[in-house]
Write a protein that holds these residues in place. Structure first.
Motif, PDB file in Angstrom:
ATOM      1  N   TYR A  89      78.449 -55.312   4.919  1.00  0.00           N
ATOM      2  CA  TYR A  89      78.640 -55.484   3.481  1.00  0.00           C
ATOM      3  C   TYR A  89      78.018 -54.273   2.776  1.00  0.00           C
ATOM      4  O   TYR A  89      77.172 -53.581   3.353  1.00  0.00           O
ATOM      5  CB  TYR A  89      77.965 -56.764   2.994  1.00  0.00           C
ATOM      6  N   PRO A  90      78.387 -54.002   1.528  1.00  0.00           N
ATOM      7  CA  PRO A  90      77.860 -52.841   0.806  1.00  0.00           C
ATOM      8  C   PRO A  90      76.344 -52.916   0.581  1.00  0.00           C
ATOM      9  O   PRO A  90      75.726 -53.978   0.757  1.00  0.00           O
ATOM     10  CB  PRO A  90      78.619 -52.877  -0.527  1.00  0.00           C
ATOM     11  N   PRO A  91      75.735 -51.788   0.180  1.00  0.00           N
ATOM     12  CA  PRO A  91      74.278 -51.707   0.037  1.00  0.00           C
ATOM     13  C   PRO A  91      73.653 -52.737  -0.897  1.00  0.00           C
ATOM     14  O   PRO A  91      72.554 -53.223  -0.617  1.00  0.00           O
ATOM     15  CB  PRO A  91      74.059 -50.285  -0.496  1.00  0.00           C
ATOM     16  N   MET A  92      74.322 -53.084  -1.988  1.00  0.00           N
ATOM     17  CA  MET A  92      73.709 -54.033  -2.927  1.00  0.00           C
ATOM     18  C   MET A  92      73.495 -55.386  -2.272  1.00  0.00           C
ATOM     19  O   MET A  92      72.494 -56.064  -2.546  1.00  0.00           O
ATOM     20  CB  MET A  92      74.588 -54.190  -4.178  1.00  0.00           C
ATOM     21  N   ALA A 147      79.814 -52.381 -11.198  1.00  0.00           N
ATOM     22  CA  ALA A 147      79.396 -51.504 -10.099  1.00  0.00           C
ATOM     23  C   ALA A 147      78.506 -52.267  -9.125  1.00  0.00           C
ATOM     24  O   ALA A 147      78.605 -52.099  -7.902  1.00  0.00           O
ATOM     25  CB  ALA A 147      78.665 -50.284 -10.645  1.00  0.00           C
ATOM     26  N   ASN A 166      79.447 -53.497  -5.164  1.00  0.00           N
ATOM     27  CA  ASN A 166      78.515 -53.182  -4.087  1.00  0.00           C
ATOM     28  C   ASN A 166      77.870 -54.424  -3.475  1.00  0.00           C
ATOM     29  O   ASN A 166      77.032 -54.303  -2.580  1.00  0.00           O
ATOM     30  CB  ASN A 166      77.443 -52.222  -4.591  1.00  0.00           C
ATOM     31  N   GLN A 211      82.908 -55.635  -0.961  1.00  0.00           N
ATOM     32  CA  GLN A 211      83.950 -54.655  -1.211  1.00  0.00           C
ATOM     33  C   GLN A 211      85.297 -55.265  -1.540  1.00  0.00           C
ATOM     34  O   GLN A 211      86.216 -54.562  -1.967  1.00  0.00           O
ATOM     35  CB  GLN A 211      84.077 -53.690  -0.023  1.00  0.00           C
ATOM     36  N   PHE A 243      76.146 -46.863  -9.530  1.00  0.00           N
ATOM     37  CA  PHE A 243      76.752 -46.724  -8.208  1.00  0.00           C
ATOM     38  C   PHE A 243      75.972 -45.722  -7.356  1.00  0.00           C
ATOM     39  O   PHE A 243      75.664 -45.993  -6.186  1.00  0.00           O
ATOM     40  CB  PHE A 243      78.209 -46.279  -8.349  1.00  0.00           C
ATOM     41  N   ILE A 297      72.591 -47.052  -6.228  1.00  0.00           N
ATOM     42  CA  ILE A 297      72.681 -48.002  -5.116  1.00  0.00           C
ATOM     43  C   ILE A 297      72.891 -47.275  -3.792  1.00  0.00           C
ATOM     44  O   ILE A 297      72.307 -47.635  -2.759  1.00  0.00           O
ATOM     45  CB  ILE A 297      73.821 -49.008  -5.376  1.00  0.00           C
ATOM     46  N   TRP A 298      73.720 -46.233  -3.800  1.00  0.00           N
ATOM     47  CA  TRP A 298      74.085 -45.539  -2.564  1.00  0.00           C
ATOM     48  C   TRP A 298      73.132 -44.417  -2.183  1.00  0.00           C
ATOM     49  O   TRP A 298      73.141 -43.969  -1.027  1.00  0.00           O
ATOM     50  CB  TRP A 298      75.502 -44.977  -2.692  1.00  0.00           C
ATOM     51  N   THR A 332      76.537 -41.982   4.834  1.00  0.00           N
ATOM     52  CA  THR A 332      77.781 -42.352   4.153  1.00  0.00           C
ATOM     53  C   THR A 332      78.923 -42.594   5.131  1.00  0.00           C
ATOM     54  O   THR A 332      79.688 -43.558   4.988  1.00  0.00           O
ATOM     55  CB  THR A 332      78.183 -41.252   3.154  1.00  0.00           C
ATOM     56  N   LEU A 339      82.182 -50.641   6.312  1.00  0.00           N
ATOM     57  CA  LEU A 339      82.813 -51.380   5.212  1.00  0.00           C
ATOM     58  C   LEU A 339      84.321 -51.471   5.358  1.00  0.00           C
ATOM     59  O   LEU A 339      84.935 -52.433   4.902  1.00  0.00           O
ATOM     60  CB  LEU A 339      82.474 -50.721   3.870  1.00  0.00           C
TER      61      LEU A 339
END
Length: 346
Positions: free
Chosen positions: A74-77, A187, A191, A194, A224, A227-228, A235, A242
């Protein structure tokens, strides 16, 4: 009744602990607590593993650690969210924060994880309904939606929390004063999971038409990137996690979209020709080329078809100045219709 009087009425309603929305919220929480001992899917162990991963390892290893088969995808958040839950989890059952290839289950862990789904999901949706100034009936439709009830509280996921966050972001978009805040929250929502990327073209178009463009762009980009930024050196790893195209177009049986029709034609054609049976019926993961007779589309072809399917909704978004938020939801079925059937997008 002017806007200030409406706000006063809203505040008056909220000050009453027995108002209809509070009753709906309490009923929803009470009902979902009955599902705590219910069936749990593999996703229960997946999220327990992510709790352990984010709590036991440094941030640099969150997307590279492979002790368990249930890697963080899952995304970073959402990873930050699991990390935050870990601070509470250690007071409930410290053993649930030990990363192991063997699933860990305890009564305390089950109750804790179930309650996080219920509370975060219901409160996020409640906040979104309040922001939209929707009715208790609307709140009930969301909180007690059968699909969401089953997927989150039996199967085990955090879709209510994610959906509530996105709906809250949409509530702030129409007002130019709060639009940058809404874009920033969007945003954050993207995160968290996705799957919400389906709304990105419509949100961008909405901001371009309604503004403020510069403030919203700065707000979205700042959040954004913030968070990244801790994962900037990873990356490429994150993108592969993801968007795992290697898992195949259909990803086992999970393809309730246009590709399911193509798969059916492929099965029928392979049967008529007496050739080898179509592998799309085997329920296996990782079939990059699931079709025998029909052409196997690449991820780029799938992306192009998804964009084309979204165009009618985006056209109406431009043409119709009223009720524009509803058009964002039209992009969802068009996205579901033709995109690559990745695991996180089912």
């Amino acid at each position: 009744m002017d806007e200030r009087e409406e706000e006063q009425e809203e505040e008056k309603e909220l000050s009453n602990p027995f108002n209809s929305k509070i009753i709906v919220l309490l009923f929803s929480v009470s009902l979902k607590m009955l599902f705590i001992p219910a069936y749990r899917s593999t996703d229960f162990h997946v999220h327990r593993n992510w709790l352990a991963l984010t709590s036991s390892f440094p941030l640099e290893q969150w997307y590279t650690e492979e002790t368990s088969v249930w890697n963080l995808d899952y995304p970073p958040m959402f990873a930050y969210f699991e990390f935050g839950l870990g601070f509470i989890a250690k007071w409930v059952d410290d053993d649930m924060l030990i990363l192991d290839s063997i699933p860990y289950v305890s009564g305390a862990a089950i109750v804790f994880q179930r309650l996080t789904v219920i509370l975060f999901g219901d409160l996020a949706i409640f906040a979104a309904v309040q922001a939209h100034r929707a009715s208790a009936y609307d709140l009930a439709l969301l909180l007690l939606h059968p699909a969401l009830l089953i997927i989150d509280n039996i199967h085990f996921q955090y879709n209510g929390f994610v959906i509530g966050t996105m709906l809250l972001a949409l509530a702030w978009l129409p007002d130019r004063k709060t639009a940058p805040l809404g874009v920033a929250l969007f945003a954050i929502a993207v995160n968290l999971k996705q799957t919400l990327l389906f709304a990105a073209p419509a949100v961008a178009l909405f901001v371009l038409m309604s503004g403020p463009i510069l403030q919203s762009a700065v707000s979205f980009s700042g959040v954004f990137l913030g968070i990244w930024l801790p994962f900037i050196k990873q990356t490429d790893v994150l993108i592969k996690r993801l968007f795992p195209f290697g898992r195949g177009l259909l990803h086992s049986y999970w393809a309730p979209n246009a590709w399911a029709l193509i798969a059916s034609l492929d099965i029928f054609a392979s049967t008529l020709t007496g050739g080898r049976p179509s592998p799309s019926t085997r329920g296996l993961i990782g079939l990059a080329e699931p079709f025998v007779i029909m052409p196997n589309p690449s991820p780029l072809v799938s992306l192009c078809m998804t964009i084309v399917a979204m165009l009618p909704a985006l056209f109406y978004l431009v043409r119709d100045g009223e009720n524009q938020r509803t058009k964002l939801l039209v992009c969802r079925p068009s996205n579901q219709l033709s995109r690559e059937m990745l695991h996180q997008f089912h």
